[in-house]
Design an enzyme around this catalytic site. Structure first.
Site, mmCIF file in Angstrom:
data_model
loop_
_atom_site.group_PDB
_atom_site.id
_atom_site.type_symbol
_atom_site.label_atom_id
_atom_site.label_comp_id
_atom_site.label_asym_id
_atom_site.label_seq_id
_atom_site.Cartn_x
_atom_site.Cartn_y
_atom_site.Cartn_z
ATOM 1 N N ASP A 14 -37.254 1.961 25.810
ATOM 2 C CA ASP A 14 -38.564 1.350 25.892
ATOM 3 C C ASP A 14 -39.019 0.644 27.373
ATOM 4 O OD1 ASP A 14 -41.082 0.211 24.810
ATOM 5 O OD2 ASP A 14 -40.091 -1.729 24.691
ATOM 6 N N ARG A 15 -40.493 0.541 27.632
ATOM 7 C CA ARG A 15 -40.701 -0.089 28.914
ATOM 8 C C ARG A 15 -41.169 -1.254 28.896
ATOM 9 N NH1 ARG A 15 -46.464 1.946 31.745
ATOM 10 N NH2 ARG A 15 -47.089 -0.016 30.633
ATOM 11 N N ASP A 16 -42.240 -1.641 28.219
ATOM 12 C CA ASP A 16 -42.675 -3.079 28.172
ATOM 13 C C ASP A 16 -41.928 -3.994 27.271
ATOM 14 O OD1 ASP A 16 -44.636 -1.878 29.700
ATOM 15 O OD2 ASP A 16 -46.262 -1.717 28.071
ATOM 16 N N ASP A 22 -43.365 -7.684 29.296
ATOM 17 C CA ASP A 22 -44.800 -7.337 28.721
ATOM 18 C C ASP A 22 -45.645 -8.062 28.919
ATOM 19 O OD1 ASP A 22 -46.570 -6.529 26.816
ATOM 20 O OD2 ASP A 22 -45.284 -5.995 25.386
ATOM 21 N N GLY A 24 -49.236 -7.266 28.553
ATOM 22 C CA GLY A 24 -50.165 -6.406 27.634
ATOM 23 C C GLY A 24 -50.355 -5.201 28.419
ATOM 24 N N ASN A 56 -45.078 3.570 23.871
ATOM 25 C CA ASN A 56 -46.491 3.732 23.124
ATOM 26 C C ASN A 56 -47.338 2.922 24.096
ATOM 27 O OD1 ASN A 56 -44.932 4.706 20.731
ATOM 28 N ND2 ASN A 56 -45.095 2.892 19.501
ATOM 29 N N GLN A 57 -48.379 3.691 24.217
ATOM 30 C CA GLN A 57 -49.490 2.998 24.913
ATOM 31 C C GLN A 57 -50.806 3.117 24.386
ATOM 32 O OE1 GLN A 57 -49.383 1.440 27.830
ATOM 33 N NE2 GLN A 57 -47.000 1.424 27.900
ATOM 34 N N HIS A 96 -51.619 7.266 21.779
ATOM 35 C CA HIS A 96 -52.411 7.157 20.372
ATOM 36 C C HIS A 96 -52.297 5.750 20.223
ATOM 37 C CE1 HIS A 96 -51.087 11.442 20.803
ATOM 38 N NE2 HIS A 96 -52.523 11.453 20.944
ATOM 39 N N LYS A 106 -43.931 6.179 18.490
ATOM 40 C CA LYS A 106 -42.845 5.502 17.725
ATOM 41 C C LYS A 106 -42.983 4.633 16.609
ATOM 42 C CE LYS A 106 -41.623 3.554 22.054
ATOM 43 N NZ LYS A 106 -40.758 2.707 22.860
ATOM 44 N N ASP A 131 -37.996 -3.758 22.299
ATOM 45 C CA ASP A 131 -37.900 -5.166 21.774
ATOM 46 C C ASP A 131 -39.120 -5.218 20.549
ATOM 47 O OD1 ASP A 131 -40.371 -4.132 23.387
ATOM 48 O OD2 ASP A 131 -41.116 -6.283 23.696
HETATM 49 MG MG MG Z 1 -41.959 -2.788 24.042
HETATM 50 ZN ZN ZN Z 2 -48.828 9.799 19.922
#
Ligand code: MG
Ligand code: ZN
Length: 193
Positions: A14-16, A22, A24, A56-57, A96, A106, A131
């Protein structure tokens, strides 16, 4: 039945809140702050695993940032890591919102299946780190193993996590746990160079 040995295990990051703070919905590279342990953890993991980022963005769906913004931030993350010899094989973004009913958000295992197909990844020997409980469910939904980190939103969402989930303080401890489960040396890169 013939079993190919060429499929490789991976760690899906995961990134953020997992490899960077994280803060925001990030729209600019200048907002990126790596956790202190990220580089050393990924240098160890890369000795034994292919590395991916899956993020997820939902800010894109909400109109808070564009895919170009996300691409610039991801580009910065990749170039920073590559400066330490860490190659991310692919970066997968779901733009999305949960209410959109998309296939790629996810915990749906869409991107794990994509990596399996496009990069020959053996999901049964792979891990996902994140996280949020959905990062752990993401792994489990495709037969991989999830590691929950208490960085980022980890402490906030911990009560939503199931009893037997594996929990790490942060990315470094997650790398320790992964190396232990996979029975690979935890300190490969230091010896190699
Ligand atoms: Mg995260
Ligand atoms: Zn999606």
């Amino acid at each position: 039945m013939s079993i190919s040995n060429t499929k490789r295990p991976a760690v899906f990051l995961d990134r953020d809140g997992t490899i960077i703070e994280d803060r925001g919905h990030l729209s600019r590279p200048s907002q990126v702050a790596f956790f202190a342990g990220t580089v050393s953890a990924l240098r160890r993991l890369k000795e034994h695993f292919e590395l991916f980022i899956v993020t997820n963005q939902s800010g894109v769906a909400k109109g808070l940032l564009t895919m170009e913004d996300v691409g610039r931030v991801n580009g910065h993350v990749l170039s920073y890591l590559s400066g330490f010899g860490i190659r991310i094989i692919d970066t997968y973004v779901c733009p999305h919102d949960a209410s959109d009913g998309c296939e790629c958000i996810k915990p749906k295992p869409y991107f794990l299946r994509k990596a399996e197909k496009n990069h020959g990844i053996d999901l049964s020997r792979s891990f996902a780190v994140g996280d949020h409980p959905h990062d752990v469910a993401f792994a489990e939904n495709a037969g991989a193993q999830g590691i929950y980190v208490l960085s980022g939103h980890g402490i906030k969402h911990r009560s939503e996590l199931w009893e037997d989930a594996r929990i790490a303080a942060g990315i470094e401890q997650a790398a320790d746990i992964i190396c232990k489960i996979a029975a690979v040396p935890a300190a490969g890169s230091n010896d190699a160079s």
